[in-house]
Scaffold this motif. Sequence first.
Motif, PDB file in Angstrom:
ATOM      1  N   SER A 268      21.634  43.563  38.842  1.00 34.22           N
ATOM      2  CA  SER A 268      22.023  42.323  38.167  1.00 34.22           C
ATOM      3  C   SER A 268      22.214  41.228  39.206  1.00 34.22           C
ATOM      4  O   SER A 268      22.782  41.465  40.280  1.00 34.22           O
ATOM      5  CB  SER A 268      23.325  42.500  37.379  1.00 34.22           C
TER       6      SER A 268
ATOM      7  N   HIS B 172      23.542  37.532  35.059  1.00 35.61           N
ATOM      8  CA  HIS B 172      24.824  37.460  34.361  1.00 35.61           C
ATOM      9  C   HIS B 172      25.708  36.433  35.053  1.00 35.61           C
ATOM     10  O   HIS B 172      25.932  36.511  36.259  1.00 35.61           O
ATOM     11  CB  HIS B 172      25.508  38.833  34.360  1.00 35.61           C
TER      12      HIS B 172
ATOM     13  N   ALA C 267      25.480  47.332  35.999  1.00 32.12           N
ATOM     14  CA  ALA C 267      24.362  47.517  36.915  1.00 32.12           C
ATOM     15  C   ALA C 267      24.772  48.465  38.035  1.00 32.12           C
ATOM     16  O   ALA C 267      25.951  48.610  38.353  1.00 32.12           O
ATOM     17  CB  ALA C 267      23.942  46.180  37.499  1.00 32.12           C
TER      18      ALA C 267
END
Length: 232
Positions: free
Chosen positions: A82, A108, A144
């Motif tokens: 991520s 994110h 992640a």
Amino acid sequence: MANLPRNAHVSSHPCLQAKLSQLRSASTGSRDVQTLVHEIALMVGYEALASGLKAKEDGTDKSPLGYTYTTKTTSPAPSAISLVPILRSGLSMVPALSSLLPSPVPVHHLGLYREKSTLQPVEYYNNLPYHSATPTNPNAGGPAELAIVVDPIIATGATACAAIDTLKDWGVKRIIVVAVLATETGLEKACGEWEEGVEVWVGGCDEDVDEKGMIKPGLGDVGDRLYLTIGK
């Protein structure tokens, strides 16, 4: 900087140091600030991912001449990575880090700002997928394996620590923090927040901050310089 933590990495690349000097200048306009942040993020990110990722075989393919060759991807795979920009100025580094990876990864966002009187971070936005994947939808969410945090500045280190704590609570196994500039104190603080799970990579390191929490000599308010909001 000989006494920095073992998980702190300050680039010594001469071209990066030259670009950092250009970025420091008050005469550098917004468009050039955007370009320089991107270029420095690319250079620091290249070093960080060279250390933090490994290559693994991923099947076979054919070249234009018809020869079979072994394909490779990264370990962890892009699907287990991520990219986490700290709003707002971390957004300026996303294209550079994304371009280094072999395929797109989830992005994110974490919104954190420093309260003016205490200089402590306040979270105002978080879109980490805390829901779990299901057998019918294995990509629905969950933490992640590796989170790559991008934010141009590590000043006091409080914002970096808050982001690290949030991602650790989310359940990531490792974190790589990529920044353009840090202070020695901020770098030490970020590296000590989760020493066994975090590696911090920066383009340069200044000694300290002023009474307003701004790095000396630093870059000024890089978010304002990026987005032409000086004097807001």
